[in-house]
Design a protein around this motif. Structure first.
Motif, mmCIF file in Angstrom:
data_model
loop_
_atom_site.group_PDB
_atom_site.id
_atom_site.type_symbol
_atom_site.label_atom_id
_atom_site.label_comp_id
_atom_site.label_asym_id
_atom_site.label_seq_id
_atom_site.Cartn_x
_atom_site.Cartn_y
_atom_site.Cartn_z
ATOM 1 N N ARG A 187 0.819 -1.225 0.000
ATOM 2 C CA ARG A 187 0.000 0.000 0.000
ATOM 3 C C ARG A 187 0.844 1.262 0.000
ATOM 4 O O ARG A 187 0.354 2.346 -0.268
ATOM 5 C CB ARG A 187 -0.931 -0.028 1.216
ATOM 6 C CG ARG A 187 -0.221 0.083 2.537
ATOM 7 C CD ARG A 187 -1.108 -0.269 3.704
ATOM 8 N NE ARG A 187 -1.465 -1.676 3.709
ATOM 9 C CZ ARG A 187 -2.259 -2.260 4.600
ATOM 10 N NH1 ARG A 187 -2.780 -1.529 5.575
ATOM 11 N NH2 ARG A 187 -2.529 -3.537 4.549
ATOM 12 N N ARG A 188 2.149 1.125 0.357
ATOM 13 C CA ARG A 188 3.003 2.316 0.437
ATOM 14 C C ARG A 188 3.679 2.667 -0.897
ATOM 15 O O ARG A 188 4.389 3.671 -0.990
ATOM 16 C CB ARG A 188 4.079 2.101 1.508
ATOM 17 C CG ARG A 188 3.522 2.117 2.925
ATOM 18 C CD ARG A 188 4.569 1.683 3.948
ATOM 19 N NE ARG A 188 5.797 2.454 3.889
ATOM 20 C CZ ARG A 188 6.968 2.007 4.358
ATOM 21 N NH1 ARG A 188 7.056 0.823 4.915
ATOM 22 N NH2 ARG A 188 8.045 2.761 4.274
ATOM 23 N N LEU A 189 3.470 1.829 -1.913
ATOM 24 C CA LEU A 189 4.222 2.035 -3.155
ATOM 25 C C LEU A 189 4.021 3.424 -3.781
ATOM 26 O O LEU A 189 5.003 4.081 -4.144
ATOM 27 C CB LEU A 189 3.903 0.937 -4.188
ATOM 28 C CG LEU A 189 4.372 -0.476 -3.815
ATOM 29 C CD1 LEU A 189 4.101 -1.439 -4.957
ATOM 30 C CD2 LEU A 189 5.844 -0.495 -3.432
ATOM 31 N N PRO A 190 2.764 3.900 -3.915
ATOM 32 C CA PRO A 190 2.611 5.230 -4.540
ATOM 33 C C PRO A 190 3.366 6.312 -3.768
ATOM 34 O O PRO A 190 4.039 7.161 -4.368
ATOM 35 C CB PRO A 190 1.099 5.471 -4.495
ATOM 36 C CG PRO A 190 0.485 4.124 -4.324
ATOM 37 C CD PRO A 190 1.471 3.279 -3.590
ATOM 38 N N THR A 191 3.311 6.256 -2.439
ATOM 39 C CA THR A 191 4.004 7.262 -1.620
ATOM 40 C C THR A 191 5.518 7.164 -1.820
ATOM 41 O O THR A 191 6.211 8.178 -1.945
ATOM 42 C CB THR A 191 3.667 7.027 -0.127
ATOM 43 O OG1 THR A 191 2.260 6.951 -0.009
ATOM 44 C CG2 THR A 191 4.205 8.122 0.752
ATOM 45 N N LEU A 192 6.015 5.925 -1.841
ATOM 46 C CA LEU A 192 7.461 5.739 -2.013
ATOM 47 C C LEU A 192 7.919 6.252 -3.380
ATOM 48 O O LEU A 192 8.960 6.896 -3.496
ATOM 49 C CB LEU A 192 7.821 4.252 -1.870
ATOM 50 C CG LEU A 192 7.826 3.712 -0.430
ATOM 51 C CD1 LEU A 192 7.775 2.189 -0.416
ATOM 52 C CD2 LEU A 192 9.086 4.206 0.307
ATOM 53 N N LEU A 193 7.136 5.975 -4.408
ATOM 54 C CA LEU A 193 7.520 6.402 -5.762
ATOM 55 C C LEU A 193 7.482 7.929 -5.865
ATOM 56 O O LEU A 193 8.403 8.548 -6.406
ATOM 57 C CB LEU A 193 6.592 5.756 -6.802
ATOM 58 C CG LEU A 193 6.747 4.232 -6.956
ATOM 59 C CD1 LEU A 193 5.566 3.634 -7.710
ATOM 60 C CD2 LEU A 193 8.065 3.886 -7.667
ATOM 61 N N ARG A 194 6.431 8.518 -5.330
ATOM 62 C CA ARG A 194 6.340 9.988 -5.375
ATOM 63 C C ARG A 194 7.481 10.617 -4.568
ATOM 64 O O ARG A 194 8.025 11.650 -4.946
ATOM 65 C CB ARG A 194 4.987 10.457 -4.830
ATOM 66 C CG ARG A 194 3.863 10.334 -5.864
ATOM 67 C CD ARG A 194 2.636 11.136 -5.441
ATOM 68 N NE ARG A 194 2.042 10.603 -4.228
ATOM 69 C CZ ARG A 194 1.078 9.669 -4.208
ATOM 70 N NH1 ARG A 194 0.586 9.201 -5.346
ATOM 71 N NH2 ARG A 194 0.602 9.218 -3.071
ATOM 72 N N GLY A 195 7.849 9.943 -3.480
ATOM 73 C CA GLY A 195 8.936 10.451 -2.635
ATOM 74 C C GLY A 195 10.271 10.475 -3.359
ATOM 75 O O GLY A 195 11.196 11.169 -2.950
ATOM 76 N N ALA A 196 10.378 9.704 -4.455
ATOM 77 C CA ALA A 196 11.609 9.705 -5.254
ATOM 78 C C ALA A 196 11.422 10.580 -6.496
ATOM 79 O O ALA A 196 12.141 10.405 -7.488
ATOM 80 C CB ALA A 196 11.975 8.271 -5.649
ATOM 81 N N ASP A 197 10.436 11.479 -6.456
ATOM 82 C CA ASP A 197 10.172 12.416 -7.567
ATOM 83 C C ASP A 197 9.739 11.718 -8.841
ATOM 84 O O ASP A 197 10.029 12.195 -9.946
ATOM 85 C CB ASP A 197 11.421 13.266 -7.880
ATOM 86 C CG ASP A 197 11.533 14.412 -6.912
ATOM 87 O OD1 ASP A 197 10.514 14.755 -6.284
ATOM 88 O OD2 ASP A 197 12.657 14.929 -6.768
ATOM 89 N N LEU A 198 9.101 10.588 -8.693
ATOM 90 C CA LEU A 198 8.615 9.870 -9.875
ATOM 91 C C LEU A 198 7.158 10.230 -10.115
ATOM 92 O O LEU A 198 6.413 10.523 -9.176
ATOM 93 C CB LEU A 198 8.767 8.364 -9.662
ATOM 94 C CG LEU A 198 10.220 7.895 -9.662
ATOM 95 C CD1 LEU A 198 10.348 6.522 -9.012
ATOM 96 C CD2 LEU A 198 10.779 7.872 -11.083
#
Ligand SMILES: C[S@@+](CC[C@H](N)C(=O)[O-])C[C@H]1O[C@@H](n2cnc3c(N)ncnc32)[C@H](O)[C@@H]1O
Length: 280
Positions: A187-198
């Motif tokens: 469930r954390r994938l979108p947050t993690l990806l956005r956190g890497a400026d993706l």
């Protein structure tokens, strides 16, 4: 005094049964990996990297996608898995694939070199998944794809309930998360990806039941079995109880009327900005 926790860079260890499980998993998760590549619109050619590839991972699939003019790098931190992946690659004649031993959070590979950067069932094992996602973003070309597939144990279901399943789950969670790994990482994938400026283009969740004779019907006790040495070493219980739990859970799953959902699987696909310039 509890025995030392068995040393391995991978929480589930490198017991031959775990290696076999990972090899089967590569086939079992192939269809959802194809779905992810298709959703992301990755058709063919170029360069791809599979982080935490294990003994097989998505290497064959990526090799086929990039074709003979492309190249694929498999990366794993565990030297035993690296050797097994090299044997796998050689055995299947995947001449465009190379496997290297490195940490997924610092691969040493050139920045901006890959059209596709993929990881499956890797982040779930790690105390600092953001460090790996940041490395994934660094490796992708401007406009390149970052694709991640991770389980989420929050959706685990066994119905009707089985006390042995519940007890095993309790032990499993403590042992698996002992170093800070998060079994609900999906469930954390979108947050993690956005956190890497993706730029997150899509997220999908799979909730695949494992009916009788399904090859992943026993995935939970299989995973738990790989953790038996750690559970015992942590002093959570003894091998006798684990053997009994294993027997009871498998007997319960033998009943065709029992409904099993081992976990949810989140698929997420993202892109770097077409003009991104990232640190080397
Ligand atoms: C659950 S297996 C998944 C293997 C493969 N991706 C698949 O889906 O079949 C996780 C793999 O990640 C590797 N691994 C764990 N931590 C790692 C790290 N920090 N860097 C690179 N590989 C790592 C393990 O050695 C193991 O092979």
């Amino acid at each position: 005094m509890a025995a030392a926790v068995p040393e391995s860079p991978y929480a589930l260890g490198r017991d031959p049964l775990e290696t076999l499980r990972l090899e089967h998993q590569a086939d079992e998760l192939e269809a959802q990996t194809i779905t992810l590549l298709d959703r992301a619109g990755f058709v063919s050619s170029g360069a791809a990297v599979d982080l935490g590839c294990g003994p097989a991972g998505a290497l064959r699939l990526l090799s086929e996608r990039v074709g003979s003019s492309g190249r694929v790098i498999g990366v794993d931190i565990d030297p035993v898995h690296v050797s097994q992946a090299r044997v796998y690659v050689l055995g299947r004649g995947l001449t465009n694939v190379e496997v290297i031993e490195a940490s997924a959070s610092g691969t040493g590979l050139a920045a901006g070199a890959f059209d596709v950067v993929h990881a499956r069932a890797l982040l779930v094992n790690l105390p600092d998944p953001a460090a790996v996602v940041s490395e994934m973003a660094r490796l992708a070309k401007p406009g390149g794809h970052v694709l991640v597939q991770e389980p989420d144990a929050g959706g685990r279901l066994c119905y009707p309930r089985c006390p042995a399943w519940d007890r095993l789950a309790e032990l499993y969670v403590i042992a698996f998360q002992r170093d800070g790994a998060d079994m609900c990482i999906g469930r954390r994938l979108p947050t993690l990806l956005r956190g890497a400026d993706l730029d997150v283009l899509g997220v999908e969740v799979r909730a695949d039941l494992t009916p009788p004779r399904h090859t992943r019907r026993t995935i939970f006790p299989d995973l738990a079995r790989s953790l038996h040495p750690t559970i015992v070493a942590l002093g959570l219980t003894d091998q006798a109880e684990l053997d009994e739990l294993d027997r009871s859970v498998r007997a319960h799953l033998d009943n065709p009327d029992v409904l099993v959902l081992p976990h949810l699987f989140f698929l997420a696909w993202a892109k770097t900005s077409p003009t991104s310039s990232r640190p080397q």
